[in-house]
Motif scaffolding. Sequence first.
Motif, short mmCIF file in Angstrom:
data_model
loop_
_atom_site.label_atom_id
_atom_site.label_comp_id
_atom_site.label_asym_id
_atom_site.label_seq_id
_atom_site.Cartn_x
_atom_site.Cartn_y
_atom_site.Cartn_z
N LEU A 234 38.26 14.88 38.63
CA LEU A 234 37.27 15.32 37.78
C LEU A 234 37.06 17.00 37.92
O LEU A 234 36.69 17.64 37.08
CB LEU A 234 36.22 14.83 38.30
N ALA A 235 37.52 17.45 39.20
CA ALA A 235 37.16 18.92 39.32
C ALA A 235 38.22 19.09 40.60
O ALA A 235 38.57 18.39 41.29
CB ALA A 235 36.08 19.44 39.44
N GLU A 236 38.96 20.27 40.51
CA GLU A 236 39.57 20.83 41.66
C GLU A 236 38.85 21.18 42.96
O GLU A 236 39.59 21.21 43.84
CB GLU A 236 40.32 22.34 41.15
N SER A 237 37.62 21.28 42.89
CA SER A 237 36.76 21.31 43.93
C SER A 237 35.41 20.94 43.77
O SER A 237 34.84 20.67 42.56
CB SER A 237 36.62 23.03 44.40
N LEU A 238 34.72 20.54 44.71
CA LEU A 238 33.43 19.85 44.91
C LEU A 238 32.33 20.85 44.26
O LEU A 238 31.58 20.57 43.40
CB LEU A 238 32.84 19.66 46.04
N ASP A 239 32.49 22.09 44.72
CA ASP A 239 31.89 23.18 44.22
C ASP A 239 31.93 23.37 42.69
O ASP A 239 30.96 23.74 41.95
CB ASP A 239 31.98 24.58 44.81
N GLN A 240 33.15 23.29 42.23
CA GLN A 240 33.24 23.43 40.78
C GLN A 240 32.62 22.30 39.86
O GLN A 240 32.06 22.56 38.96
CB GLN A 240 34.89 23.46 40.56
N TRP A 241 32.58 21.20 40.68
CA TRP A 241 32.21 20.06 39.86
C TRP A 241 30.87 19.92 39.82
O TRP A 241 30.14 19.70 38.75
CB TRP A 241 32.85 18.73 40.55
N PHE A 242 30.15 20.61 40.96
CA PHE A 242 28.62 20.68 40.93
C PHE A 242 28.37 21.67 39.97
O PHE A 242 27.40 21.61 39.20
CB PHE A 242 28.29 21.01 42.42
N ALA A 243 28.88 22.88 39.85
CA ALA A 243 28.53 24.04 39.03
C ALA A 243 28.67 23.59 37.49
O ALA A 243 27.91 24.15 37.01
CB ALA A 243 29.40 25.27 39.34
N SER A 244 29.39 22.63 37.22
CA SER A 244 29.65 22.40 35.87
C SER A 244 28.58 21.15 35.64
O SER A 244 28.91 20.55 34.32
CB SER A 244 31.02 22.06 35.51
N GLY A 245 27.89 20.74 36.43
CA GLY A 245 26.84 19.77 36.22
C GLY A 245 27.21 18.33 36.54
O GLY A 245 26.64 17.45 36.09
N CYS A 246 28.35 18.29 37.24
CA CYS A 246 28.75 16.75 37.91
C CYS A 246 29.02 15.90 36.56
O CYS A 246 28.74 14.75 36.60
CB CYS A 246 27.64 16.21 38.62
N PRO A 247 29.98 16.39 35.82
CA PRO A 247 30.07 15.71 34.70
C PRO A 247 30.96 14.15 34.68
O PRO A 247 32.03 14.29 35.86
CB PRO A 247 30.87 16.66 33.61
#
Length: 107
Positions: free
Chosen positions: A91-104
Amino acid sequence: QKHTTLMLTSSILAFVEQKTGAPRDDGLLLYEKDDLSERNQTFEIGMYLPNHLLIGDDSGGRGVLVHCSNANHPVYLCDLGAMDEDDLCLLAESLDQWFASGCPIPR
């Protein structure tokens, strides 16, 4: 519970401590800190996907997992009925990236 405790790095802990345990409109449910141990034990995450932590689900049989041994904490989606590292969907390369993009999550 030991598995869950070992997996809660400071960045993962900061993320889960913000969660209410209520599902979003798209079905995503991110577990509260107090529910992590029970959910990871129920789905036997430590046995099937060592070094991963189940942090939520899509209310449709797929789990959201974080890779805890990788410093970036990549986020994956996985069918909770057939857990294998080969079947993880990034889903994302990092937890921070996933969270910043709205947890899609994909439909």
